[in-house]
Design an enzyme around this catalytic site. Structure first.
Site, PDB file in Angstrom:
ATOM      1  N   SER A   1      -2.050  75.539-102.771  1.00 42.05           N
ATOM      2  CA  SER A   1      -1.496  76.882-102.573  1.00 42.05           C
ATOM      3  C   SER A   1      -2.076  77.539-101.327  1.00 42.05           C
ATOM      4  O   SER A   1      -1.354  78.227-100.589  1.00 42.05           O
ATOM      5  CB  SER A   1      -1.762  77.742-103.801  1.00 42.05           C
ATOM      6  OG  SER A   1      -3.159  77.924-104.007  1.00 42.05           O
TER       7      SER A   1
ATOM      8  N   ARG B   1       0.750  78.292 -98.450  1.00 46.37           N
ATOM      9  CA  ARG B   1       1.017  79.714 -98.208  1.00 46.37           C
ATOM     10  C   ARG B   1       0.855  80.043 -96.728  1.00 46.37           C
ATOM     11  O   ARG B   1       1.709  80.701 -96.121  1.00 46.37           O
ATOM     12  CB  ARG B   1       0.078  80.573 -99.048  1.00 46.37           C
ATOM     13  CG  ARG B   1       0.335  82.082 -98.891  1.00 46.37           C
ATOM     14  CD  ARG B   1      -0.687  82.889 -99.660  1.00 46.37           C
ATOM     15  NE  ARG B   1      -0.593  82.704-101.095  1.00 46.37           N
ATOM     16  CZ  ARG B   1      -1.437  81.986-101.827  1.00 46.37           C
ATOM     17  NH1 ARG B   1      -2.465  81.384-101.242  1.00 46.37           N
ATOM     18  NH2 ARG B   1      -1.275  81.863-103.128  1.00 46.37           N
TER      19      ARG B   1
ATOM     20  N   ASN C   1       4.328  80.703 -94.221  1.00 47.41           N
ATOM     21  CA  ASN C   1       4.555  81.988 -93.572  1.00 47.41           C
ATOM     22  C   ASN C   1       4.570  81.870 -92.050  1.00 47.41           C
ATOM     23  O   ASN C   1       5.417  82.491 -91.383  1.00 47.41           O
ATOM     24  CB  ASN C   1       3.479  82.984 -94.012  1.00 47.41           C
ATOM     25  CG  ASN C   1       3.754  83.591 -95.368  1.00 47.41           C
ATOM     26  OD1 ASN C   1       4.509  84.541 -95.511  1.00 47.41           O
ATOM     27  ND2 ASN C   1       3.148  83.009 -96.393  1.00 47.41           N
TER      28      ASN C   1
END
Length: 284
Positions: free
Chosen positions: A221, A225, A229
Site C-alpha cells: 500500500s 499509493r 498518485n
C-alpha cells in the site's frame, strides 16, 4: 509535444518508457534491424527491447535522478547545518529548521518509544520523496528533448512514477518493521502475535493467513499509493502536451501544476507518517 510525424499515442508511449539498460540474448533482432551476434548488455532503443530485458534490467533514469536528488538533499542540509547561526538565520536556514521541526512534531504525536533512528529516517523519507515528486513540475518535454540531442532515446525524470522506486522505498521500511518486531518482541512473541490473534489459538492457520495479509499489505500500500498518485499526475501533463496545441497548453498545465503541488507534498507526508505509524506498531 507530439509532431505531425508522431501520433499522440506514440508520444504518450514514448514518455512512459524508462531509460533501460539490460541484457539481450544472442540472435536478438533490435529495433533498427540489427541482429546481436552474442548476448549483450545494451541500452533499450524501443519499448519492446526494454520489456524483453526482463526483471534484471536497470532503469538508469530512475536510479540517476534518485541518487542526484538524494545527494542534493544531504548536501544542502549539511551545508545549512554547518552555517547555522543563532542570531539572524537566513531564509534557507529557516526552511531547514521549519522542515526539521515539522517532522519532529509528527514523530512526537505518533511515536512514543525511544529510538534514535526514527527522526533521521522520517526526515530523509519526507524530503527525499518530496524532491523526487517535485520533478513532476518540470515540463514533460524539456529534459527528454535535451537527452535526445545526445542520443538518449528515453528519459523519465520523475523517479516516483517508477513502481520499482516506490517499492524499493517501501520494502526498506518493511524490513525495519520486521526487524523491530523481532527485536522488541522476540521471534516467538512476534509469531504468536501473527498466529493467535484475533481468533482462538486452534484457528492459528486462519489467524496466520489474515495477519500475514495485513503485514504484507503495508509495504504494498505504501508503494502503490505513492506510485499511483504521481503516475496519474504525470499522465495528465503528458496528455495535455500530446493533445493540446503548444500555444494553448499553459492554460491547462498551469492550473493542474498548482493543484498538483498539493498532491506532491501530501504524498511525501503520507509516506512518512505511515512509516512512523507502522514502526510505532512494531515497538508495541
Amino acid at each position: 509535444m507530439a509532431t505531425n510525424a508522431q501520433t499522440a499515442g506514440d508520444y504518450i508511449r514514448h514518455h512512459l518508457v524508462n531509460l533501460t539498460y539490460g541484457k539481450l540474448p544472442a540472435d536478438y533482432t533490435r529495433a533498427d534491424g540489427s541482429v546481436l551476434a552474442e548476448e549483450q548488455w545494451v541500452f533499450a532503443t524501443s519499448a519492446r527491447e526494454a520489456s524483453d530485458m526482463g526483471f534484471m534490467a536497470l532503469h538508469i533514469d530512475t536510479l540517476g535522478f534518485s541518487f542526484l536528488l538524494g545527494v542534493l538533499f544531504l548536501g544542502f542540509f549539511w551545508v545549512m547545518g554547518r552555517r547555522a547561526t543563532a542570531g539572524e538565520p537566513t531564509l534557507m536556514q529557516n526552511i531547514v529548521e521549519a522542515t526539521v521541526e515539522f517532522v519532529e512534531d509528527n514523530i512526537k504525536t505518533t511515536f512514543a518509544h525511544p529510538n534514535a533512528l526514527i527522526a533521521p529516517l522520517s526526515l530523509t523519507l519526507f524530503v527525499w520523496i518530496l524532491l523526487m515528486n517535485l520533478m513532476d513540475l518540470v515540463p514533460v518535454d524539456w529534459l527528454p528533448w535535451t537527452a535526445q540531442q545526445f542520443g538518449v532515446h528515453y528519459l523519465k525524470v520523475v523517479p516516483t512514477t517508477d513502481v520499482n522506486n516506490t517499492l524499493g522505498l517501501s520494502v526498506t521500511v518493511f524490513a525495519l518493521i520486521i526487524y523491530y518486531n523481532m527485536r522488541i518482541k522476540g521471534t516467538r512473541k512476534f509469531f504468536a502475535e501473527l498466529a493467535f490473534h484475533p481468533f482462538p489459538k486452534y484457528l492459528f492457520p486462519v489467524n496466520l493467513f489474515l495477519e500475514g495479509i495485513n503485514l504484507f499489505a503495508k509495504p504494498v500500500s505504501l508503494a502503490l499509493r505513492l506510485f499511483g498518485n504521481l503516475y496519474a499526475g504525470e499522465m495528465v501533463f503528458i496528455l495535455i502536451a500530446a493533445l493540446i496545441p503548444f500555444w494553448l497548453q499553459w492554460t491547462l498545465s498551469l492550473p493542474w501544476a498548482i493543484f498538483h503541488i498539493l498532491i506532491i507534498v501530501l504524498q511525501a507526508f503520507i509516506f512518512m507518517i505511515l512509516s512512523i505509524v507502522y514502526l510505532g506498531q512494531a515497538h508495541k
